[in-house]
Structure formats: C-alpha cells, structure tokens
Design an enzyme around this catalytic site. Structure first.
Site, short mmCIF file in Angstrom:
data_model
loop_
_atom_site.label_atom_id
_atom_site.label_comp_id
_atom_site.label_asym_id
_atom_site.label_seq_id
_atom_site.Cartn_x
_atom_site.Cartn_y
_atom_site.Cartn_z
N ASP A 187 0.82 -1.14 0.01
CA ASP A 187 -0.09 0.01 -0.19
C ASP A 187 0.97 1.21 -0.11
O ASP A 187 2.29 0.99 0.35
CB ASP A 187 -0.96 0.09 1.26
N ASP A 203 0.11 4.98 0.87
CA ASP A 203 -0.23 5.94 1.76
C ASP A 203 -0.14 5.24 3.23
O ASP A 203 -0.92 4.48 3.36
CB ASP A 203 -1.70 6.72 1.71
N GLY A 222 -7.07 4.34 4.00
CA GLY A 222 -7.57 3.30 2.86
C GLY A 222 -8.85 3.67 2.51
O GLY A 222 -9.19 2.74 1.35
N ARG A 270 -11.62 8.55 -2.08
CA ARG A 270 -12.09 9.94 -1.93
C ARG A 270 -13.50 9.94 -1.89
O ARG A 270 -13.68 10.89 -0.81
CB ARG A 270 -11.49 10.70 -3.12
N SER A 298 -5.53 5.38 -4.01
CA SER A 298 -5.34 6.76 -4.52
C SER A 298 -5.16 6.80 -5.84
O SER A 298 -4.56 6.27 -6.65
CB SER A 298 -4.12 7.27 -3.77
N LYS A 299 -6.01 8.32 -6.35
CA LYS A 299 -6.02 8.64 -7.70
C LYS A 299 -4.65 9.30 -7.88
O LYS A 299 -4.45 9.59 -9.17
CB LYS A 299 -7.14 9.04 -8.22
N ASN A 300 -4.02 9.55 -6.89
CA ASN A 300 -2.51 10.44 -6.84
C ASN A 300 -1.56 9.53 -6.80
O ASN A 300 -0.33 9.87 -6.91
CB ASN A 300 -2.82 11.45 -5.87
N ASP A 323 -1.43 -0.40 6.00
CA ASP A 323 -1.68 0.25 7.34
C ASP A 323 -2.92 0.48 7.69
O ASP A 323 -3.23 0.89 8.73
CB ASP A 323 -0.96 1.68 7.30
C1 BG6 Z 1 -5.78 6.16 0.41
C2 BG6 Z 1 -5.71 6.84 1.63
O1 BG6 Z 1 -4.47 5.51 0.22
O2 BG6 Z 1 -6.29 6.96 -0.73
C3 BG6 Z 1 -6.94 7.73 1.81
O3 BG6 Z 1 -5.31 6.22 2.72
C4 BG6 Z 1 -7.52 8.26 0.46
O4 BG6 Z 1 -7.09 8.38 3.06
C5 BG6 Z 1 -7.48 7.44 -0.58
O5 BG6 Z 1 -8.92 8.77 0.87
C6 BG6 Z 1 -7.90 8.05 -1.85
O6 BG6 Z 1 -6.91 9.14 -2.13
P1 BG6 Z 1 -6.97 10.09 -3.47
O7 BG6 Z 1 -5.46 10.64 -3.53
O8 BG6 Z 1 -7.44 9.39 -4.61
O9 BG6 Z 1 -7.82 11.20 -2.82
MG MG Z 2 -2.57 3.18 3.51
#
Ligand code: BG6
Ligand code: MG
Length: 220
Positions: free
Chosen positions: A12, A14, A49, A52, A117-119, A171
């Site tokens: 994972d 984040d 986890g 969004r 995450s999309k980032n 995590d």
């Molecule tokens: C997860 C984080 O990895 O990604 C979450 O633990 C977060 O807290 C999720 O909301 C989505 O992230 P993003 O970057 O697409 O907004």
């Molecule tokens: Mg995580």
C-alpha cells in the site's frame, strides 16, 4: 512467524511507503471549514485506505448533497491536496521502506503498489520510486474499494503471481481485510487495534530485513 514461497510484495502507498495522512487531513480540514462542517484528526483516522468519495461521505455524515456537488467538493479537496504533494520528495519515504523494496528486488522478488489513491502515480514520481516498482494498481484500476480484494488481485495479476505467493503490506484496517479476503499473506504496519488481523504486525520497516519475515530458501 515467517512466510514461505514468496514471489512478490505488494505495498500500500499512503501510510506504508510515505505518510500522506497529514496532507489529507489539512486538505479535508480546509474544505470542511469552508463549508462549515466539523472535521478533526479522529475522523481523519477513519479515512485510512478509504477512497476519496467514500471519505467525503463519512465527513458529510447525515448531510445529504447531490452527486454534482460531491464532485465539486472532491475536486476542491484534491486541488488542496495536490498543492501539499508538491512539497514531497524522496525524504518523505518512511524509514526502512526503500531498503525493503531494494532488498526484495535484489532477491528476485517483484514489487507492486496497491493504493486506493488516484494520486498514487504522482506520489511515486515525487518520491522517485518508479524505477523500483514492477506494477502499480491505483484508484483508477478497479471499481470495488478495499475491503474488497480487487485492487490487490489486479496488482498480483499484473505481477504474474498468485495471491498465496504474495505479501501485501497495509496500514489500514480495510486494507488488511482486503488482502486477507484475497488470500494474500499480510503484514500490518501500525497498532494492533488497527492492523491486528494481519499475519504479522510491525510498527514500521525501520531496522527490519526481509529475512525477518520470509524464510531463507523460499523466495530468498
Ligand atoms: C488512500 C488513503 O491511500 O487513498 C485515503 O489512505 C485516501 O486516506 C485514498 O482517501 C484516496 O486518495 P486520493 O488521492 O485518490 O484522494
Ligand atoms: Mg494506507
């Protein structure tokens, strides 16, 4: 306990490779203050986890708003978050994580990222991690979020390994559940109250080596 016959490790992002939770907190807090709803670090912890949109819905609580407005609020939050990510570099890799990734690759074990995450790709680029990662599954890869196993199964398929041959490192409680649901070996990073369902629980990767959780001769 130690794992046998490991061909891949799926991390994972984040909370495992880097700590973006503070940036998520500040971005959601800024949005929440602007729209006049309460948000604090305890609520932020529940978003580990969680994708969004589901995160926004948790923050909104009983407040009902239409889809278009949700999209608008998510975009505002994400723009704040992206600003924080610009400050991120290799120094933001959590202690021990890069060492474990390098050790795995030297041992012929593939490395993947399984992040909601999309980032994720932006973060991996900012951390200069791309060259150490064989496959990435992110917030665009599957539609069923953790605790569904889909994201990790997608990453395992990209890596060409069976779930039983792969370790997932997580995590978040939802992430540990997702990995167990998918039939993976699981390392939880953090307090037992959160990741206690994992096969192995570590506080972090600081000072940890592969041989501490994989039996020699079976993947090493
Ligand atoms: C997860 C984080 O990895 O990604 C979450 O633990 C977060 O807290 C999720 O909301 C989505 O992230 P993003 O970057 O697409 O907004
Ligand atoms: Mg995580």
């Amino acid at each position: 306990m130690k794992f046998n016959n490991i061909k891949a490790i799926i991390f994972d992002l984040d909370g495992v490779i880097t700590n973006t939770s503070e940036y998520h907190y500040r971005a959601w807090k800024k949005l929440a203050d602007e729209i006049g709803i309460s948000f604090n670090r305890d609520i932020n912890e529940k978003l580990r986890g969680i994708p969004r949109k589901e995160s926004l819905e948790i923050i909104l609580g009983d407040l009902i708003i239409d889809e278009k407005e949700k999209e608008r609020l998510m975009e505002i939050k994400n723009n704040y978050y992206i600003e924080y990510l610009k400050n991120m570099g290799p120094d933001n890799i959590l202690p021990g994580s890069l060492e474990i990734i390098k050790e795995a690759r030297e041992a012929g074990i593939k490395t993947g990222i399984g992040s909601s995450s999309k980032n994720a790709k932006t973060i991996i680029n900012n951390l200069r991690l791309g060259k150490y990662i064989d496959a990435i599954s992110d917030g665009y890869s599957v539609s069923n979020p953790k605790p569904a196993p889909d994201l990790f199964l997608d990453c395992a398929a990209k890596l060409g390994v069976a779930p039983s041959e792969a370790i997932v490192v997580e995590d978040a409680e939802s992430g540990v559940e997702a990995a167990i649901n998918g039939g993976f070996r699981v390392i939880g990073i953090g307090p037992a109250e959160r990741v206690g369902k994992a096969h192995i629980v570590l506080q972090s990767f600081e000072g940890v080596n592969l041989k501490d959780f994989i039996n020699p001769g079976s993947g090493l």
